[in-house]
Write an enzyme that holds these catalytic residues in place. Structure first.
Site, short mmCIF file in Angstrom:
data_model
loop_
_atom_site.label_atom_id
_atom_site.label_comp_id
_atom_site.label_asym_id
_atom_site.label_seq_id
_atom_site.Cartn_x
_atom_site.Cartn_y
_atom_site.Cartn_z
N LYS A 143 40.81 40.73 24.38
CA LYS A 143 41.46 41.91 24.97
C LYS A 143 42.97 41.71 24.99
O LYS A 143 43.46 40.60 25.23
CB LYS A 143 40.90 42.11 26.38
CG LYS A 143 41.31 43.40 27.08
CD LYS A 143 40.60 43.48 28.42
CE LYS A 143 40.97 44.69 29.24
NZ LYS A 143 40.24 44.73 30.55
N SER B 106 38.10 48.85 31.83
CA SER B 106 39.24 48.94 30.91
C SER B 106 39.05 48.16 29.60
O SER B 106 39.86 48.28 28.68
CB SER B 106 40.50 48.41 31.61
OG SER B 106 40.36 47.03 31.95
N SER C 165 35.46 46.67 34.88
CA SER C 165 36.07 46.76 33.56
C SER C 165 35.33 46.00 32.47
O SER C 165 35.67 46.13 31.30
CB SER C 165 37.53 46.28 33.62
OG SER C 165 38.32 47.25 34.26
#
Length: 565
Positions: free
Chosen positions: A122, A211, A235
Site C-alpha cells: 500500500k 482504505s 481498512s
C-alpha cells in the site's frame, strides 16, 4: 484535477514504460498445481494462483521469478491501466524485473519463504527505493522515504519482489468527511473488479472498500501474488469483503508500524491481503515480529508457524458468538441492517459453522459495548460538496483526530524525504493553494486535527481513549466473550471492525458468498465476507477457524472478464 474516469494515471517517474510492457510476452504459459513433469500437470492461471501454489512452482523450477513478475506486469497493463481501468496500482517498481532476475536461481525455503514472489504494498508504507510514498496525496507527490519500513524490510529479507505501490483512499480516509473508498487526489478512483462501472458522479457504484482499496483490488484481479494493506478501523476488512479476499487484521503490536504514514498509533496496523487463508498465514509468519522503534510490538505473542494449526476440522468444539439475538432485534447493529440476500449468505455461513462442529451462541452485545463511550466523538462541520449531509455536524473520532496530528508530523519529520511537506500545516496549506486538484471532497478532518495541540496533552483526548477502551474492550469484546465462553465472534463483512479495532484486537476475514445492489441501484454480483474476531494475540485460533470454514465452502470466485492473457 485527475480525470478519474480515464483509469489510472501513467506510472510515476521511474516506473516501467508502456513500450517495455508491450515487449513482454503476452502469455506466461501456466503454473502447474501438482507433481511430475510440467506438461502433465493441471494448469493454474497465474492471475488466480495462490501464494502457496506459486511457492511450489518456483521451488520445483516450473516457473521463474522473472516470468512471474513479467506476467503480473502484463496483467497490470491489460486490466489496471487499460481494459476496465481498475486503477489499483499507483506505480510499478522500476527495479522489479532486475530484483526478480537476481532471485531466479533462489528457491523458496524456510529462511526465504517468499523468494521470487511479486508483492504489492500500500502506498502509505515507506519504501527506501525509487518509488515514492504518497498516501495518495498530491501534496506528497514525489515524496520518498529515508529507508524501508520494517514491514518492507521483512518482505525483502524473505525474498519477495516488491512489485509496486497500491492505490488507497487518500491518507487512509482521514482527510475528508464522506470521501468514497478508493479515491485519492493523486490517482482518482480505484474500481471494484466485480463491478467496475462508474456512476454519473464519477464514483463507483460498488465501492472497492477502503482504505486499502488498491491492495485488495490488485489481489482480487490477479495483478500480484499478494499485497500488504493497513487498517485503523476497517481498512483491511472493508476492501477484503468487497473483493472476496482473505485478510488478517492483526493485534496492534504483532506487526511493526514504523515507516507507515499513520492515523492513530492506538489502532494502526499493517496486514496481508490474499486469496486463501494459508497464504495469509504464510505472510503473517514473515511480518510478525518485534521492532525496537514500535513499543506496541514489545508485548508480542506469536507461534513459531501460523500455518501449523490450519485444520479442516478446526471448528469442531469451538464456541462461536453471533451477536444477533432474535429476542432483542433492536440491539443488532451487525446483522439487522443486512439486505435480504446478505442475510441469506450469513444464515448459510452460520449453518456451515454449526455443521462443522461449532457451538453457535446467539446473544446480543450490550449496546454500551458497541456504541462507544461518552466523549469519544466530536462534531466536525461537513463541507463535502458531494455529501447530502453538507452543512451539518459529523461525529468524528476524538482519538483519531488528536493522534493524527502528532503521528503524521512525526512521520514527516523522521521518514519523509524529497518533499517540502514537513508538517500537517504544510499539507493543509498546499491543499488549499491547489484546491481545484487536491480537494474534491475537502479536508474537514485534517482541519479539525490541526486545531489540536499535537502533543496529546489534552484531557479530552485522554478521556476519549479511556472511554473507547471501556466500551469496546471491557464492556464489549471482553465481557461478551467471557460471559459466553467464546473462542471467536463472527460478523458480516466489516461490520464488526470498530468494536475489535478500538482495543487493538485481531480479525480474520474469509469469503462467504455474493450479494448485489447498492441501495436502489442494481449491480452485478459482488462478494460478502465472514469475519472472525477475538482477543489479543488470538490470530492462530482465528486462522484455524477461518481455514476450516474456507475449506468447507470454497466461496471465493475470481472476478469475471479478467481472463489469463
Amino acid at each position: 484535477m485527475t480525470e478519474p474516469t480515464k483509469g489510472a494515471r501513467p506510472p510515476a517517474d521511474g516506473g516501467l514504460k508502456r513500450r517495455e510492457l508491450a515487449m513482454m510476452p503476452a502469455v506466461l504459459g501456466v503454473v502447474g498445481s501438482g507433481s511430475g513433469p510440467a506438461s502433465a500437470q493441471p494448469a493454474t492461471a497465474v492471475g488466480n494462483a495462490s501464494l502457496s501454489d506459486l511457492q511450489e512452482a518456483l521451488a520445483q523450477g516450473r516457473v521463474t521469478s522473472s516470468e512471474l513478475t513479467r506476467a503480473y506486469l502484463a496483467r497490470i497493463e491489460a486490466y489496471d491501466r487499460q481494459g476496465p481501468g481498475l486503477n489499483s496500482v499507483r506505480t510499478t517498481n522500476p527495479d522489479a524485473l532486475s530484483i526478480a532476475a537476481g532471485l531466479d536461481a533462489v528457491k523458496p525455503s524456510a529462511t526465504q519463504p517468499l523468494a521470487g514472489l511479486p508483492i504489492l504494498v500500500k502506498d502509505n508504507i515507506a519504501t527506501g527505493d525509487r518509488q515514492p510514498t504518497t498516501a495518495g496525496s498530491l501534496a506528497l507527490e514525489g515524496a520518498h522515504a529515508r529507508d524501508d519500513a520494517p514491514v518492507v524490510r521483512k518482505l525483502r529479507e524473505a525474498g519477495a519482489v516488491i512489485l509496486g505501490k497500491a492505490n488507497l483512499t487518500e491518507f487512509a480516509n482521514i482527510l475528508a468527511i464522506g470521501m468514497p473508498s478508493g479515491y485519492s487526489s493523486i490517482a482518482g478512483y480505484v474500481r471494484n473488479p466485480y463491478s467496475p462501472t462508474l456512476m454519473a458522479n464519477e464514483a463507483p457504484a460498488v465501492l472497492p472498500g477502503g482504505s486499502s482499496a488498491g491492495s485488495a483490488v490488485a489481489v482480487a484481479a490477479g495483478l500480484c501474488a499478494a499485497a500488504i494493506g493497513t487498517e485503523t478501523s476497517g481498512s483491511l476488512l472493508s476492501p477484503a469483503t468487497q473483493n472476496g479476499l482473505v485478510t488478517v487484521k492483526p493485534t496492534v503490536g504483532l506487526i511493526s508500524r514504523s515507516g507507515i504514514i499513520p492515523i492513530s498509533h492506538s489502532q494502526d496496523t499493517a496486514g496481508p491481503m490474499t486469496r486463501t487463508v494459508r497464504d495469509s498465514a504464510i505472510l503473517l509468519n514473515v511480518l510478525a515480529g518485534r521492532d525496537p522503534d514500535d513499543p506496541a510490538t514489545h508485548l508480542l505473542q506469536r507461534p513459531d508457524d501460523y500455518t501449523s494449526g490450519l485444520d479442516k476440522d478446526g471448528l469442531k468444539g469451538a464456541r462461536i458468538g453471533v451477536p444477533s439475538d432474535p429476542d432483542d432485534p433492536l440491539n443488532d447493529p451487525f446483522y439487522g441492517p443486512l439486505s435480504p440476500r446478505a442475510k441469506e449468505v450469513m444464515a448459510q455461513a452460520i449453518k456451515v459453522l454449526e455443521e462443522l462442529g461449532a457451538t453457535i451462541v446467539r446473544a446480543a452485545i450490550p449496546a454500551i459495548g458497541w456504541i462507544g463511550g461518552p466523549g469519544t466523538t466530536m462534531p466536525v462541520l461537513n463541507r463535502n460538496p458531494f455529501s447530502p449531509a453538507r452543512g451539518t455536524p459529523w461525529p468524528a473520532s476524538v482519538v483519531f483526530l488528536y493522534e493524527l496530528k502528532r503521528d503524521l508530523n512525526l512521520y514527516l519529520r523522521d521518514w519523509a524525504t524529497g518533499t517540502q511537506m514537513k508538517t500537517m500545516t504544510d499539507i493543509i496549506a498546499f491543499n488549499t493553494a491547489n484546491a481545484d486538484k487536491a480537494l474534491r471532497y475537502g479536508q474537514d478532518l485534517f482541519l479539525a486535527a490541526e486545531a489540536t495541540r499535537g502533543d496529546l496533552s489534552e484531557l479530552e483526548y485522554k478521556s476519549a481513549r479511556a472511554m473507547d477502551l471501556m466500551a469496546a474492550k471491557e464492556r464489549g469484546m471482553d465481557a461478551y466473550m467471557s460471559q459466553h465462553r467464546l473462542d471467536a465472534v463472527v460478523f458480516p463483512g466489516a461490520s464488526g471492525s470498530t468494536i475489535a479495532a478500538k482495543p487493538g484486537y485481531p480479525s480474520v476475514q474469509v469469503p462467504a458468498g455474493f450479494i448485489s445492489g447498492v441501495g436502489k441501484t442494481e449491480t452485478p454480483d459482488y462478494p460478502l465476507g465472514l469475519s472472525f474476531a477475538g482477543r489479543a494475540w488470538s490470530e492462530a485460533t482465528l486462522l484455524r477457524l477461518a481455514y476450516a470454514y474456507e475449506q468447507a465452502t470454497n466461496a471465493r470466485r475470481p472476478p469475471p472478464d479478467l481472463p489469463a492473457l
